[in-house]
Scaffold this motif. Structure first.
Motif, PDB file in Angstrom:
ATOM      1  N   GLU A  11       0.826  -1.208   0.000  1.00  0.00           N
ATOM      2  CA  GLU A  11       0.000   0.000   0.000  1.00  0.00           C
ATOM      3  C   GLU A  11       0.862   1.261   0.000  1.00  0.00           C
ATOM      4  OE1 GLU A  11      -2.685  -0.480   3.313  1.00  0.00           O
ATOM      5  OE2 GLU A  11      -4.117  -1.600   2.082  1.00  0.00           O
ATOM      6  N   LYS A  16      -0.207   5.292  -1.011  1.00  0.00           N
ATOM      7  CA  LYS A  16      -1.182   5.608   0.032  1.00  0.00           C
ATOM      8  C   LYS A  16      -0.467   6.266   1.218  1.00  0.00           C
ATOM      9  CE  LYS A  16      -5.201   3.335   2.068  1.00  0.00           C
ATOM     10  NZ  LYS A  16      -5.826   2.050   2.364  1.00  0.00           N
ATOM     11  N   ASP A  17      -1.158   7.144   1.931  1.00  0.00           N
ATOM     12  CA  ASP A  17      -0.608   7.857   3.078  1.00  0.00           C
ATOM     13  C   ASP A  17      -0.209   6.877   4.187  1.00  0.00           C
ATOM     14  OD1 ASP A  17      -0.095  10.176   4.774  1.00  0.00           O
ATOM     15  OD2 ASP A  17      -1.947   9.590   5.817  1.00  0.00           O
ATOM     16  N   ALA A  19       0.031   7.144   7.478  1.00  0.00           N
ATOM     17  CA  ALA A  19      -0.847   7.102   8.644  1.00  0.00           C
ATOM     18  C   ALA A  19      -2.104   6.279   8.362  1.00  0.00           C
ATOM     19  CB  ALA A  19      -1.220   8.512   9.082  1.00  0.00           C
ATOM     20  N   SER A  20      -2.692   6.470   7.202  1.00  0.00           N
ATOM     21  CA  SER A  20      -3.911   5.715   6.885  1.00  0.00           C
ATOM     22  C   SER A  20      -3.605   4.238   6.648  1.00  0.00           C
ATOM     23  CB  SER A  20      -4.635   6.318   5.684  1.00  0.00           C
ATOM     24  OG  SER A  20      -3.858   6.217   4.529  1.00  0.00           O
ATOM     25  N   LYS A  23      -3.228   2.772  10.146  1.00  0.00           N
ATOM     26  CA  LYS A  23      -4.537   2.682  10.805  1.00  0.00           C
ATOM     27  C   LYS A  23      -5.372   1.560  10.207  1.00  0.00           C
ATOM     28  CE  LYS A  23      -4.699   7.461  12.309  1.00  0.00           C
ATOM     29  NZ  LYS A  23      -5.303   8.776  12.140  1.00  0.00           N
ATOM     30  N   ASP A  24      -5.291   1.378   8.894  1.00  0.00           N
ATOM     31  CA  ASP A  24      -6.009   0.281   8.249  1.00  0.00           C
ATOM     32  C   ASP A  24      -5.500  -1.069   8.752  1.00  0.00           C
ATOM     33  OD1 ASP A  24      -7.481   2.098   6.805  1.00  0.00           O
ATOM     34  OD2 ASP A  24      -6.359   1.819   4.936  1.00  0.00           O
ATOM     35  N   ASP A  27      -6.951  -1.678  12.139  1.00  0.00           N
ATOM     36  CA  ASP A  27      -8.362  -2.045  12.032  1.00  0.00           C
ATOM     37  C   ASP A  27      -8.529  -3.498  11.574  1.00  0.00           C
ATOM     38  OD1 ASP A  27      -9.111   0.477  12.850  1.00  0.00           O
ATOM     39  OD2 ASP A  27      -9.474   1.209  10.801  1.00  0.00           O
ATOM     40  N   VAL A  42       2.029   6.842  14.558  1.00  0.00           N
ATOM     41  CA  VAL A  42       1.370   7.956  13.866  1.00  0.00           C
ATOM     42  C   VAL A  42       1.596   9.263  14.618  1.00  0.00           C
ATOM     43  CG1 VAL A  42      -0.880   8.888  13.205  1.00  0.00           C
ATOM     44  CG2 VAL A  42      -0.331   6.513  12.704  1.00  0.00           C
TER      45      VAL A  42
END
Length: 71
Positions: A11, A16-17, A19-20, A23-24, A27, A42
């Motif tokens: 990713e 893709k960023d 941090a995201s 976080k993904d 999750d 983060v």
């Protein structure tokens, strides 16, 4: 875990960023300890603090938590 880091790597390479992506991963894992680890990473990136120092503090807290659970 290795599969999750492989997904994170792909990713990030896709643009893709960071941090995201982290976080993904948290999750997807559904594990509270991974969520707290990601939060440390983060926040360290966001505020420009030392990642090494943040991880040392986090590791110490996690050790304390494990000892309390064992007792």
């Amino acid at each position: 875990m290795s599969h999750e880091f492989e997904v994170v790597s792909h990713e990030l390479k896709a643009g893709k960023d960071k941090a995201s992506v982290l976080k993904d991963m948290a999750d997807r894992s559904g594990v509270q300890d991974i969520r707290s680890f990601v939060t440390v990473l983060v926040q360290s990136q966001k505020f420009g603090t030392s990642i090494a120092e943040a991880l040392r503090v986090h590791a110490s807290e996690m050790r304390d938590k494990r000892v309390m659970r064992a007792e």
